[in-house]
Motif scaffolding. Structure first.
Motif, PDB file in Angstrom:
ATOM      1  N   PHE A 356      -3.992  17.898   5.621  1.00  0.00           N
ATOM      2  CA  PHE A 356      -3.519  16.927   5.446  1.00  0.00           C
ATOM      3  C   PHE A 356      -4.360  15.888   3.969  1.00  0.00           C
ATOM      4  CE2 PHE A 356      -3.845  14.432   9.344  1.00  0.00           C
ATOM      5  CZ  PHE A 356      -2.427  15.582   9.981  1.00  0.00           C
ATOM      6  N   ARG A 357      -4.792  17.221   2.812  1.00  0.00           N
ATOM      7  CA  ARG A 357      -4.691  17.024   1.478  1.00  0.00           C
ATOM      8  C   ARG A 357      -3.963  16.396   0.526  1.00  0.00           C
ATOM      9  NH1 ARG A 357      -7.808  21.556  -2.035  1.00  0.00           N
ATOM     10  NH2 ARG A 357      -8.372  22.690   0.542  1.00  0.00           N
ATOM     11  N   PHE A 358      -2.463  16.404   0.958  1.00  0.00           N
ATOM     12  CA  PHE A 358      -1.663  16.133   0.035  1.00  0.00           C
ATOM     13  C   PHE A 358      -1.359  14.379   0.165  1.00  0.00           C
ATOM     14  CE2 PHE A 358      -1.143  20.886  -0.001  1.00  0.00           C
ATOM     15  CZ  PHE A 358      -1.565  21.292  -0.990  1.00  0.00           C
ATOM     16  N   VAL A 359      -2.025  14.101   1.261  1.00  0.00           N
ATOM     17  CA  VAL A 359      -1.458  13.023   1.829  1.00  0.00           C
ATOM     18  C   VAL A 359      -2.641  12.042   1.616  1.00  0.00           C
ATOM     19  CG1 VAL A 359      -0.799  11.232   4.023  1.00  0.00           C
ATOM     20  CG2 VAL A 359      -0.790  13.529   4.143  1.00  0.00           C
ATOM     21  N   GLN A 360      -2.280  10.844   1.109  1.00  0.00           N
ATOM     22  CA  GLN A 360      -3.063  10.339   0.553  1.00  0.00           C
ATOM     23  C   GLN A 360      -3.578   8.659   1.424  1.00  0.00           C
ATOM     24  OE1 GLN A 360      -1.604   8.888  -4.353  1.00  0.00           O
ATOM     25  NE2 GLN A 360      -0.646   8.312  -2.417  1.00  0.00           N
ATOM     26  N   ARG A 361      -4.697   7.997   1.445  1.00  0.00           N
ATOM     27  CA  ARG A 361      -5.103   7.354   1.802  1.00  0.00           C
ATOM     28  C   ARG A 361      -3.421   5.784   3.237  1.00  0.00           C
ATOM     29  NH1 ARG A 361     -11.020   5.638   0.973  1.00  0.00           N
ATOM     30  NH2 ARG A 361     -12.027   7.715   1.856  1.00  0.00           N
ATOM     31  N   SER A 365       2.475  10.934  -0.453  1.00  0.00           N
ATOM     32  CA  SER A 365       2.858  12.201  -0.031  1.00  0.00           C
ATOM     33  C   SER A 365       2.255  11.874  -1.597  1.00  0.00           C
ATOM     34  CB  SER A 365       3.197  13.090  -0.053  1.00  0.00           C
ATOM     35  OG  SER A 365       3.614  13.036   1.343  1.00  0.00           O
ATOM     36  N   ILE A 366       1.314  12.655  -2.293  1.00  0.00           N
ATOM     37  CA  ILE A 366       0.727  13.265  -3.064  1.00  0.00           C
ATOM     38  C   ILE A 366       1.136  14.449  -3.696  1.00  0.00           C
ATOM     39  CG2 ILE A 366      -1.277  14.003  -4.530  1.00  0.00           C
ATOM     40  CD1 ILE A 366      -3.258  13.283  -2.423  1.00  0.00           C
ATOM     41  N   SER A 367       2.146  15.111  -2.490  1.00  0.00           N
ATOM     42  CA  SER A 367       2.689  16.366  -3.502  1.00  0.00           C
ATOM     43  C   SER A 367       3.298  17.264  -1.857  1.00  0.00           C
ATOM     44  CB  SER A 367       2.026  17.770  -4.302  1.00  0.00           C
ATOM     45  OG  SER A 367       2.521  18.628  -4.248  1.00  0.00           O
TER      46      SER A 367
END
Length: 447
Positions: A356-361, A365-367
């Protein structure tokens, strides 16, 4: 770029007389995939979902007999005695699965449902798969002789070309009576709309080129990043990182019946997981020939000739870089994908898998998977990113979401090597095997 891709894919010996020159083809393929295909994702979302469910049910059940023997010959499914688990060889199973799904886009719903069309398409894909490793080691001057032989004298190619010709002729207003008069949106129709060329034979060759591009999902042939590869990477990571399973399954259950749009904003957790699987995937091309690889002594790039590379470009005219490096005509330049996407100076904990590196809290999605960048060259360069990436992302997530909701699966051998290298290609292992069984839902348990 086009010269490099044609050389890597052996388009001339494989497509032979059915190949149209790049000069005539122009940007038609990019236009069809980038604009026509992407814009039809919302329209075809329900039909694609239905084909996903039907294809998965067909591939995860008992092998079906085939009058022509092809399906039975290619099947790698075996029932095990352990609580209904089915043994599924991922490489060939995913090829058949995505062929069934992609036929909807390639030829329209009516033809896609015809068993003989599926069999002909599979025969063409497997001919390409058999031809590629042989051509890969064939001297250039022998390619015109060896090509027709390893392609079985073009029998399967001609059958697919004839389908392309019928559909493109129909779209041009010429009907020979062998195809349905009313056709659903499909790749052949879009090719006609995207080009000014009105000769049916030439347009059919363009369409055949797009079908051939989809053949790169064949495990041995693939130099790219197809739906087949991306799904296999992701399934492997789900099995080896079970800590993500509950959240992924929860999101998949909540998204049932979701209509997919063409901007790829659905299912942020699954999207992140697939992107992280792609980031740490084996990469498409390995070990360019040393004599044709220019070494640039920069810490990251100096590994290029030994590592996994992508975005290949063939040098068409002599070039001198600002640093004074001279690149002669005929050499190749490529991006060192593997070290770039694992570089700790770019990615926090770059060598570790963080699904889940690309998901914010806040669940945003971050990217997204479909976002190309200098740090994430999975889809190619930013300017020339894969035009089919939105469609590929949609179908891959449809398949994974359905498997998460409806099935349980695990690796038959968790310690088996997940990567297979052959010639220039480095791919997920064609021998990777899952044990799969139908999932018993909570409501069914109470009954």
């Amino acid at each position: 770029m086009e010269e490099a891709l044609h050389e890597l894919a052996f388009t001339e010996p494989i497509l032979s007389s059915h190949r149209i020159s790049p000069e005539r083809n122009g940007s038609v393929g990019v236009g069809v995939l980038k604009r026509k295909l992407r814009s039809h994702i919302p329209v075809m979302s329900e039909a694609l979902q239905a084909r996903v469910e039907g294809a998965v049910a067909s591939e995860m059940g008992a092998p079906e007999p085939s009058k022509r023997g092809l399906t039975r010959h290619l099947s790698q499914k075996e029932h095990t005695a352990d609580a209904g688990w089915i043994r599924v060889r991922l490489g060939s199973t995913l090829l058949r699965l995505f062929t069934r799904i992609n036929l909807l886009v390639l030829v329209g719903n009516e033809l896609a449902d015809r068993p003989e069309v599926y069999e002909d398409m599979m025969a063409f894909f497997w001919d390409c798969a058999k031809a590629f490793p042989i051509l890969n080691f064939t001297p250039t001057f022998l390619l015109p002789i060896v090509g027709p032989i390893v392609m079985g004298w073009g029998v399967s190619r001609r059958k697919i070309y004839n389908i392309c010709l019928e559909l493109t002729s129909q779209a041009l207003g010429i009907n020979h009576g062998r195809c349905p008069k009313v056709i659903q949106p499909n790749m052949m129709q879009w090719t006609v709309e995207a080009t000014r060329i009105r000769e049916a034979a030439d347009v059919a060759k363009m369409a055949l080129g797009l079908v051939f591009a989809s053949a790169f999902q064949v495990p041995i042939v693939n130099h790219g990043n197809s739906d087949n590869q991306l799904t296999q990477y992701s399934l492997y990571r789900i099995c080896t990182h079970p800590e993500y399973l509950d959240k992924l399954r929860e999101e998949a259950c909540e998204s049932q019946g979701l209509r997919f749009e063409n901007n790829n904003r659905e299912m942020p957790y699954l999207d992140s997981f697939v992107k992280e699987s792609a980031r740490l995937g084996p990469g498409p091309i390995r070990k360019f020939f040393q004599a044709r690889m220019i070494r640039i002594e920069v810490p990251l790039l100096s590994k290029a000739a030994e590592s996994i590379v992508s975005v290949p470009r063939k040098v068409m005219s002599r070039y001198t870089s600002p640093e004074g490096v001279i690149v002669p005509t005929g050499n190749w330049i490529a991006v060192p994908q593997l070290p770039l996407m694992r570089d700790a100076g770019i990615w926090l904990n770059g060598g570790a898998f963080e699904g889940f590196r690309f998901v914010q809290r806040d669940d945003q999605s971050i990217s997204r998977l479909t976002h190309p960048s200098l740090e994430f060259p999975f889809w190619g360069s930013i300017r020339h990113a894969c035009p089919a990436r939105f469609y590929v992302s949609t179908v891959v997530k449809m398949v994974l979401a359905h498997l998460l909701v409806a099935y349980e699966f695990k690796l038959e051998n968790p310690t088996a090597k997940p990567v297979y290298s052959f010639g220039k290609a480095r791919l997920p292992s064609p021998f990777m095997t899952l044990l799969v069984r139908k999932r018993v839902l909570p409501d069914e348990k109470r009954k």
